[in-house]
Design an enzyme around this catalytic site. Structure first.
Site, PDB file in Angstrom:
ATOM      1  N   LYS A 193       0.840  -1.200   0.000  1.00 15.32           N
ATOM      2  CA  LYS A 193       0.000   0.000   0.000  1.00 15.32           C
ATOM      3  C   LYS A 193       0.877   1.252   0.000  1.00 15.32           C
ATOM      4  O   LYS A 193       0.684   2.167  -0.777  1.00 15.32           O
ATOM      5  CB  LYS A 193      -0.913  -0.037   1.234  1.00 15.32           C
ATOM      6  CG  LYS A 193      -1.815   1.151   1.354  1.00 15.32           C
ATOM      7  CD  LYS A 193      -2.724   0.999   2.560  1.00 15.32           C
ATOM      8  CE  LYS A 193      -3.337   2.336   2.912  1.00 15.32           C
ATOM      9  NZ  LYS A 193      -4.164   2.290   4.100  1.00 15.32           N
ATOM     10  N   GLU A 237      11.007  -4.489   4.014  1.00 15.05           N
ATOM     11  CA  GLU A 237      11.099  -5.920   3.692  1.00 15.05           C
ATOM     12  C   GLU A 237      10.629  -6.173   2.251  1.00 15.05           C
ATOM     13  O   GLU A 237      11.274  -6.899   1.484  1.00 15.05           O
ATOM     14  CB  GLU A 237      10.213  -6.750   4.645  1.00 15.05           C
ATOM     15  CG  GLU A 237      10.613  -6.684   6.096  1.00 15.05           C
ATOM     16  CD  GLU A 237       9.929  -5.535   6.857  1.00 15.05           C
ATOM     17  OE1 GLU A 237       9.740  -4.450   6.261  1.00 15.05           O
ATOM     18  OE2 GLU A 237       9.600  -5.717   8.039  1.00 15.05           O
ATOM     19  N   GLY A 256      -4.547  -1.913   5.361  1.00 18.15           N
ATOM     20  CA  GLY A 256      -3.810  -3.076   4.854  1.00 18.15           C
ATOM     21  C   GLY A 256      -4.460  -4.397   5.244  1.00 18.15           C
ATOM     22  O   GLY A 256      -4.630  -5.294   4.416  1.00 18.15           O
ATOM     23  N   ARG A 257      -4.849  -4.518   6.506  1.00 18.87           N
ATOM     24  CA  ARG A 257      -5.390  -5.810   6.972  1.00 18.87           C
ATOM     25  C   ARG A 257      -6.830  -6.055   6.528  1.00 18.87           C
ATOM     26  O   ARG A 257      -7.415  -7.077   6.864  1.00 18.87           O
ATOM     27  CB  ARG A 257      -5.241  -5.921   8.495  1.00 18.87           C
ATOM     28  CG  ARG A 257      -5.794  -4.752   9.279  1.00 18.87           C
ATOM     29  CD  ARG A 257      -5.259  -4.737  10.703  1.00 18.87           C
ATOM     30  NE  ARG A 257      -5.642  -3.538  11.425  1.00 18.87           N
ATOM     31  CZ  ARG A 257      -4.953  -2.397  11.424  1.00 18.87           C
ATOM     32  NH1 ARG A 257      -3.838  -2.314  10.710  1.00 18.87           N
ATOM     33  NH2 ARG A 257      -5.351  -1.361  12.123  1.00 18.87           N
ATOM     34  N   GLU A 315      -3.599  -6.208  15.393  1.00 15.55           N
ATOM     35  CA  GLU A 315      -3.092  -4.934  14.877  1.00 15.55           C
ATOM     36  C   GLU A 315      -4.194  -3.858  14.952  1.00 15.55           C
ATOM     37  O   GLU A 315      -3.902  -2.671  15.078  1.00 15.55           O
ATOM     38  CB  GLU A 315      -2.604  -5.093  13.427  1.00 15.55           C
ATOM     39  CG  GLU A 315      -1.730  -3.925  12.968  1.00 15.55           C
ATOM     40  CD  GLU A 315      -0.979  -4.196  11.666  1.00 15.55           C
ATOM     41  OE1 GLU A 315       0.223  -4.525  11.711  1.00 15.55           O
ATOM     42  OE2 GLU A 315      -1.595  -4.084  10.597  1.00 15.55           O
ATOM     43  N   HIS A 318      -3.354 -32.546  19.717  1.00 20.47           N
ATOM     44  CA  HIS A 318      -2.189 -33.340  20.105  1.00 20.47           C
ATOM     45  C   HIS A 318      -1.012 -32.450  20.495  1.00 20.47           C
ATOM     46  O   HIS A 318       0.134 -32.899  20.511  1.00 20.47           O
ATOM     47  CB  HIS A 318      -1.819 -34.291  18.965  1.00 20.47           C
ATOM     48  CG  HIS A 318      -2.936 -35.251  18.678  1.00 20.47           C
ATOM     49  ND1 HIS A 318      -3.099 -36.412  19.377  1.00 20.47           N
ATOM     50  CD2 HIS A 318      -3.996 -35.161  17.839  1.00 20.47           C
ATOM     51  CE1 HIS A 318      -4.196 -37.027  18.946  1.00 20.47           C
ATOM     52  NE2 HIS A 318      -4.758 -36.280  18.008  1.00 20.47           N
ATOM     53  N   LYS A 321      10.189  -0.315  13.577  1.00 19.72           N
ATOM     54  CA  LYS A 321      10.611  -0.124  12.172  1.00 19.72           C
ATOM     55  C   LYS A 321      11.692   0.942  12.096  1.00 19.72           C
ATOM     56  O   LYS A 321      12.715   0.773  11.430  1.00 19.72           O
ATOM     57  CB  LYS A 321       9.424   0.375  11.332  1.00 19.72           C
ATOM     58  CG  LYS A 321       8.517  -0.673  10.781  1.00 19.72           C
ATOM     59  CD  LYS A 321       7.559  -0.002   9.782  1.00 19.72           C
ATOM     60  CE  LYS A 321       6.348  -0.848   9.502  1.00 19.72           C
ATOM     61  NZ  LYS A 321       5.346  -0.165   8.686  1.00 19.72           N
TER      62      LYS A 321
HETATM   63  O1  F6P Z   1       3.873  -2.921   9.628  1.00 16.23           O
HETATM   64  C1  F6P Z   1       2.535  -3.133   9.611  1.00 16.23           C
HETATM   65  C2  F6P Z   1       1.933  -2.827   8.274  1.00 16.23           C
HETATM   66  O2  F6P Z   1       1.874  -1.449   8.078  1.00 16.23           O
HETATM   67  C3  F6P Z   1       0.571  -3.469   8.111  1.00 16.23           C
HETATM   68  O3  F6P Z   1      -0.450  -2.708   8.630  1.00 16.23           O
HETATM   69  C4  F6P Z   1       0.493  -3.657   6.644  1.00 16.23           C
HETATM   70  O4  F6P Z   1      -0.473  -4.609   6.305  1.00 16.23           O
HETATM   71  C5  F6P Z   1       1.900  -4.109   6.340  1.00 16.23           C
HETATM   72  O5  F6P Z   1       2.719  -3.363   7.219  1.00 16.23           O
HETATM   73  C6  F6P Z   1       2.336  -3.912   4.918  1.00 16.23           C
HETATM   74  O6  F6P Z   1       2.285  -2.570   4.528  1.00 16.23           O
HETATM   75  P1  F6P Z   1       2.412  -2.144   3.011  1.00 16.23           P
HETATM   76  O7  F6P Z   1       1.270  -2.758   2.275  1.00 16.23           O
HETATM   77  O8  F6P Z   1       2.335  -0.656   3.009  1.00 16.23           O
HETATM   78  O9  F6P Z   1       3.723  -2.650   2.501  1.00 16.23           O
END
Ligand code: F6P
Length: 554
Positions: free
Chosen positions: A206, A212, A267-268, A353, A384, A512
């Site tokens: 987004k 990452e 995002g979620r 979150e 189990h 972060k």
């Molecule tokens: O670090 C958390 C977060 O901001 C989430 O809310 C989000 O889903 C994820 O990182 C990925 O964010 P992006 O889609 O901006 O890479």
């Protein structure tokens, strides 16, 4: 703003909880043969049985009263109509607009969001069809066989959970892979067997700033260019989903290959948007639409059903009851359906979150427990592993049991065994077995008195452990859409009840930011920040050892 604790219903619930703590669900069932009928809701995609909670009709009346006092319905209407209820980021919360199958216009800042969504859906359809039918060609003219989605959190969990759950609906014309971890092992393992000529990368982010995802995307680009010897190949092998078009273009992705994403989609909650592109590619666009239809069905239920028959409202009220009033601190998600093996990971982000926060909308400290930690595993595997804890530890863990009447992959005799366990577990967690029953059972088995005295305390199950049961007819794109929307709205209502802004995630920023600084220190070899002695010691140990490793290897 008035604290929730001063509401009449809140105070009545606090008092009522003290009474209920001395009640056993077994007795409630014995006294009321209508309990299941009274405390369950049947909707087309599933049955929700919440009778195995420590509640009676007074509890439900008080909880519903609380929902009214908290103006849940008015807040719900604000969300659906596009009011800026994400107050800390000054944004609307409109993931429901992404599956607004009624096509009713939703206006935001003078723009009809419904139309924008439809255009994006057209883009998803055209693109996914092109990939699936082999019309989209790679740099050497070959059709695409593999799609790699690079994204993390909400830009990964939703699409991956859904495509894993619905594998039976895939025609396997395209293999879809996911890379979320910045640990290079994952991307290396995914890319190793793939042919660069036939791979399409979707960079899902987004913000298009997530370290990452950017790191993985750069690695993927290098991999492609080192095989094609041609930077122009990027346009044929990379698309992006992002609300940050500028960054995506600077990264090297063609403008036409950037799918829309809006700041009013969290995002979620984004799998319904173009973040769901891997779903459309893997399962076909029609199945993607079915998923949206299923979610829309629950949106309609959420908007129309009275509070006491409203499934997401009931789930949120029960979570509050179990955690805030009865003191539970965690909740297990236990699917008895192999398809849902990623559901607990998905719901972990969705709920924790969203509502894992400790100040109100106004920034006041919250003085009562809020939401539980969410964890879980496929039911049978859990049995189990950790069910011992669920049955006999001195922590009560409310659990959601999710199963299906019909298996998507019937194999003779399996489903019956699976579901027998499903039903047995909630009965055992509720009823337990008391000392008298244990002793009588051991006696009937001919055990000696000494043995009975010694072993009985260990065999007692106190029971009285709350569970919800969600029994789906069958996992399908439509019913899965409904299930996800059920939990989304539960989370929304939880936030309203607790006065929490569910749509920001400031809590992930501190770590972060620090990681960015520490990465510079690791790369430059120069520690410039003030660290505590533990962090400093760890960084130095890492640097020394990694230098030695490089030295030994060279
Ligand atoms: O670090 C958390 C977060 O901001 C989430 O809310 C989000 O889903 C994820 O990182 C990925 O964010 P992006 O889609 O901006 O890479």
């Amino acid at each position: 703003m008035e604290s929730r604790t001063s509401l009449a219903s809140w105070q009545a619930l606090t008092k009522h909880a003290q009474e209920m703590k001395h009640t056993h669900m077994r007795d409630l069932f014995d006294k009321n043969s209508e309990r299941f009928a009274q405390f369950s809701i049947q909707l087309p995609p599933f049955l929700l049985d919440y009778s195995k909670n420590l509640i009676d009709s007074k509890t439900l009346t008080l909880l519903t009263e609380l929902a009214k006092e908290c103006e849940v319905e008015a807040w719900r209407d604000k969300m659906f109509s596009g009011e800026r209820i994400n107050s800390t980021e000054d944004r609307a919360v409109l993931h429901t607009a992404l599956r607004n199958r009624s096509q009713k216009p939703i206006m935001l800042d003078g723009v009809n969001v419904t139309e924008e969504v439809q255009q994006s859906l057209n883009h998803i359809k055209a693109f996914s069809d092109k990939i699936r039918q082999g019309y989209w060609k790679g740099y050497s003219g070959k059709r695409i066989t593999d799609v790699v989605n690079i994204g993390v959190g909400g830009s990964n969990l939703g699409p991956q959970m859904v495509t894993e759950a619905l594998q039976q609906y895939s025609d396997n014309s395209i293999n879809v892979h996911y890379v979320s971890n910045v640990d290079g092992t994952q991307i290396a393992n995914v890319l190793r067997p793939l042919n660069p000529e036939k791979v399409l990368f979707i960079i899902s982010s987004k913000t298009f700033t997530t370290t990452e995802t950017m790191t993985n995307a750069r690695t993927a680009m290098k991999w492609l260019v080192s095989a094609s010897f041609d930077e122009s190949a990027i346009a044929k092998h990379f698309v992006a989903v992002s609300s940050n078009k500028k960054n995506a273009m600077e990264f090297g992705i063609d403008k036409e290959n950037i799918f829309d994403m809006w700041d009013w989609v969290g995002g979620r909650f984004s799998l319904w948007s173009a973040i769901g592109l891997p779903i459309a590619i893997d399962l076909g666009f029609d199945n993607f639409i079915e998923l949206l239809e299923g979610a829309f069905e629950i949106d309609e239920h959420f908007c129309r059903a009275p509070l006491e028959q409203n499934a997401p409202v009931i789930l949120a009220l029960l979570s509050l009851w179990n955690c805030t009033f009865l003191g539970a601190q965690s909740q297990a998600i236990l699917p008895y359906d192999q398809s849902l093996h990623m559901l607990s990971a998905y719901l972990q982000q969705a709920e924790m979150e969203s509502n894992g926060k400790s100040v109100t909308w106004d920034g006041d400290e919250i003085t009562y427990p809020t939401v539980p930690s969410i964890w879980g595993e496929l039911g049978i595997n859990g049995q189990h592993a950790f069910y011992q804890y669920l049955h006999q530890s001195n922590n009560v863990v409310p659990a959601d049991f999710i199963g299906s009447v019909e298996s998507v992959t019937p194999v003779q005799g399996h489903h019956e065994t699976l579901m027998a366990n499903f039903f047995a577990q909630t009965q055992a967690l509720m009823a337990g077995v008391n000392e008298e029953q244990v002793r009588a059972d051991l006696k009937a088995k001919g055990r000696t008195q000494d043995y009975i005295d010694k072993v009985s305390p260990h065999k007692i199950h106190k029971g009285n452990r709350p569970t919800n049961t969600i029994l789906m007819k069958r996992i399908s794109p439509r019913s899965l859409g409904s299930l996800i929307a059920l939990y989304e709205h539960k989370i929304f209502v939880q936030g309203i009840l607790l006065q929490i802004c569910s749509f920001d995630q400031w809590g992930v920023e501190l770590g972060k930011g620090l990681a960015n600084e520490i990465q510079k220190e690791i790369e430059s070899g120069e520690v410039t920040q003030n660290h505590d002695s533990s962090t400093l010691g760890l960084i130095n140990y890492f640097k020394t050892l990694s230098k030695e490793t490089v030295h030994n290897a060279s």
